[in-house]
Design an enzyme around this catalytic site. Structure first.
Site, PDB file in Angstrom:
ATOM      1  N   LYS A 183       0.834  -1.207   0.000  1.00 30.98           N
ATOM      2  CA  LYS A 183       0.000   0.000   0.000  1.00 30.98           C
ATOM      3  C   LYS A 183       0.873   1.263   0.000  1.00 30.98           C
ATOM      4  O   LYS A 183       2.086   1.181  -0.087  1.00 30.98           O
ATOM      5  CB  LYS A 183      -0.954  -0.030   1.194  1.00 30.98           C
ATOM      6  CG  LYS A 183      -1.868  -1.272   1.206  1.00 30.98           C
ATOM      7  CD  LYS A 183      -2.900  -1.260   0.082  1.00 30.98           C
ATOM      8  CE  LYS A 183      -3.601  -2.587  -0.137  1.00 30.98           C
ATOM      9  NZ  LYS A 183      -4.503  -3.008   0.920  1.00 30.98           N
TER      10      LYS A 183
HETATM   11  C1  LIG Z   1      -5.586  -4.128   1.288  1.00 31.12           C
HETATM   12  C2  LIG Z   1      -7.029  -3.830   1.292  1.00 31.12           C
HETATM   13  C3  LIG Z   1      -7.843  -4.110   2.406  1.00 31.12           C
HETATM   14  C4  LIG Z   1      -7.366  -4.904   3.579  1.00 31.12           C
HETATM   15  O1  LIG Z   1      -6.239  -4.392   4.181  1.00 31.12           O
HETATM   16  P1  LIG Z   1      -5.262  -5.355   5.033  1.00 31.12           P
HETATM   17  O2  LIG Z   1      -4.350  -4.375   5.705  1.00 31.12           O
HETATM   18  O3  LIG Z   1      -4.559  -6.235   4.038  1.00 31.12           O
HETATM   19  O4  LIG Z   1      -6.097  -6.125   5.988  1.00 31.12           O
HETATM   20  C5  LIG Z   1      -9.160  -3.692   2.373  1.00 31.12           C
HETATM   21  N1  LIG Z   1      -9.674  -3.062   1.303  1.00 31.12           N
HETATM   22  C6  LIG Z   1      -8.929  -2.812   0.205  1.00 31.12           C
HETATM   23  C7  LIG Z   1      -9.553  -2.088  -0.940  1.00 31.12           C
HETATM   24  C8  LIG Z   1      -7.595  -3.204   0.158  1.00 31.12           C
HETATM   25  O5  LIG Z   1      -6.867  -2.977  -0.944  1.00 31.12           O
END
Ligand SMILES: *Cc1c(COP(=O)(O)O)cnc(C)c1O
Length: 377
Positions: A183
């Site tokens: 991210k």
């Molecule tokens: C990555 C992601 C999540 C979940 O996040 P985690 O930190 O992996 O639990 C939720 N929604 C979207 C759109 C994502 O890309």
């Protein structure tokens, strides 16, 4: 396959390592001063809206739904063009999910598609800033509020972005972030919820910590003793530790440069691919200042699978984001049918995410562009 160029990865420098090491040498490993600092640093990116740090983006969504108070009999209107967690955490609260179709250009829900999915039971509208391009937040806020629902923005992709000059995190009632390594910044695992309303903020803080109520003026048995804390509503342990919050604060110092580098790389792909027959480059709407997490190319003519294989064979770790959420067998078993959201299904059928992360070299982008151009001729 050796040396596959990943589609996303973290950027860690010695300052990040030092920030974590400093916490490890101190008195607090878990809930200490680094949590408070990370939360206030994050609020610098949400236009001052207060933030609760939690253990993942999934935990952030679960906390947000818990704070909203949804349960059995309630409905959540949700984008299908997302990771399964956006919908799964609502179902885990006992609510039902109603999928609203996305716009064919951005992959984000529109005010019109949300409107047509509303019912008297709708309590939350969950929009996703797909690929880092903000959803049409100015239109979604009144649509949700006029229906008596809260707007939840899953901003797992879009921290650092803005819509009509206002940052992501300042628009919706509840905004969730993820700090997974791919991210826009990372705490290894981690996430956060921004809450505009103080009562939602308090519920989020309590759900993160077992539902424990510590302030005496809210306790049912305030004279029990100085040690006393009590649970009024069930919660979980979703506390993000100091060690990881220190990494987060250190990463936030570079978020502006991450966002800028991602935008430069994104523009380089678009410049190299916009004249190619057979692919469509991502749309950007007026008013959007995206924080590009993904480069979602669309492959036309039914050739997505073929281009996926071709790039993988050439060492390019492309991905597909996302299979429409209701295609997961767990939703199919609940009765959701294919064909429900035709735009999302067409978007999925064509989508291919190209590598995008701050340390990606211009020469890597050029190599990917050359391969796609060769494939398309
Ligand atoms: C990555 C992601 C999540 C979940 O996040 P985690 O930190 O992996 O639990 C939720 N929604 C979207 C759109 C994502 O890309």
């Amino acid at each position: 396959m050796a040396d596959l160029l990943p589609y996303g990865r973290q950027s860690i420098v010695e300052d990040d390592v030092a920030a974590v090491a400093a916490v490890l040498r101190g008195d607090w490993l878990t809930t200490g001063p680094a949590v408070t600092r990370f939360e206030s640093d994050l609020a610098g990116w949400t236009g001052g809206v207060p933030v609760v740090a939690v253990t993942s983006g999934t935990a952030a969504l679960h906390v947000a739904y818990a704070a909203s108070g949804i349960g059995p009999g309630d409905e959540v209107v949700c984008s299908p063009m997302t990771f399964v967690a956006t919908a799964a955490t609502a179902v885990l609260r006992g609510a039902s999910v109603v999928f609203a179709d996305v716009s064919p250009d951005t992959g984000n829900v529109s005010a019109a598609s949300v409107s047509s999915a509303l019912t008297p039971r709708t309590r939350v509208v969950a929009a996703v800033d797909y690929a880092g391009h903000p959803a049409p937040l100015d239109a979604l806020v009144p649509v949700a509020h006029d229906a008596g629902a809260l707007l939840l923005e899953d901003a797992a992709h879009s921290i650092g972005g803005s819509w009509q000059g206002r940052p992501v995190g300042s628009w919706a009632d509840l905004t969730t972030f993820s700090f997974f390594p791919t991210k826009n910044l990372t705490t290894a695992e981690g996430g956060a919820v921004a809450c505009v309303d103080p009562s939602l903020l308090r519920r989020a803080q309590e759900f993160r910590n077992h539902g424990l109520v510590r302030s005496r003026d809210r306790q049912r048995f305030p004279d029990e003793g100085g040690w006393h804390q009590e649970v009024h509503e069930f919660g979980l342990n979703y506390r993000l530790p100091d060690v990881l919050c220190a990494l987060g604060s250190s990463q936030l110092k570079r978020l502006a440069s991450f966002v800028a580098r991602r935008a430069t790389l994104h523009a380089r792909y678009t410049a190299g691919l916009s004249d190619v027959d057979g692919v469509a480059t991502p749309a950007r709407l007026p008013g959007a200042e995206p924080a590009w997490h993904l480069y979602p190319l669309r492959v036309l003519g039914g050739r997505r699978r073929e281009l996926y294989s071709f790039l993988r064979e050439n060492g390019i770790g492309v991905q597909v984001n996302y299979v429409p959420v209701y295609w997961h067998p767990v939703f199919a078993d609940l009765g959701y049918k294919r064909g429900l959201c035709p735009n999302a299904e067409r978007f999925y059928a064509a989508e291919l995410s190209l590598p995008l992360f701050p340390d990606l070299a211009d020469s890597d982008v050029d190599r990917v562009i050359d391969l796609i151009r060769a494939f398309c001729t």
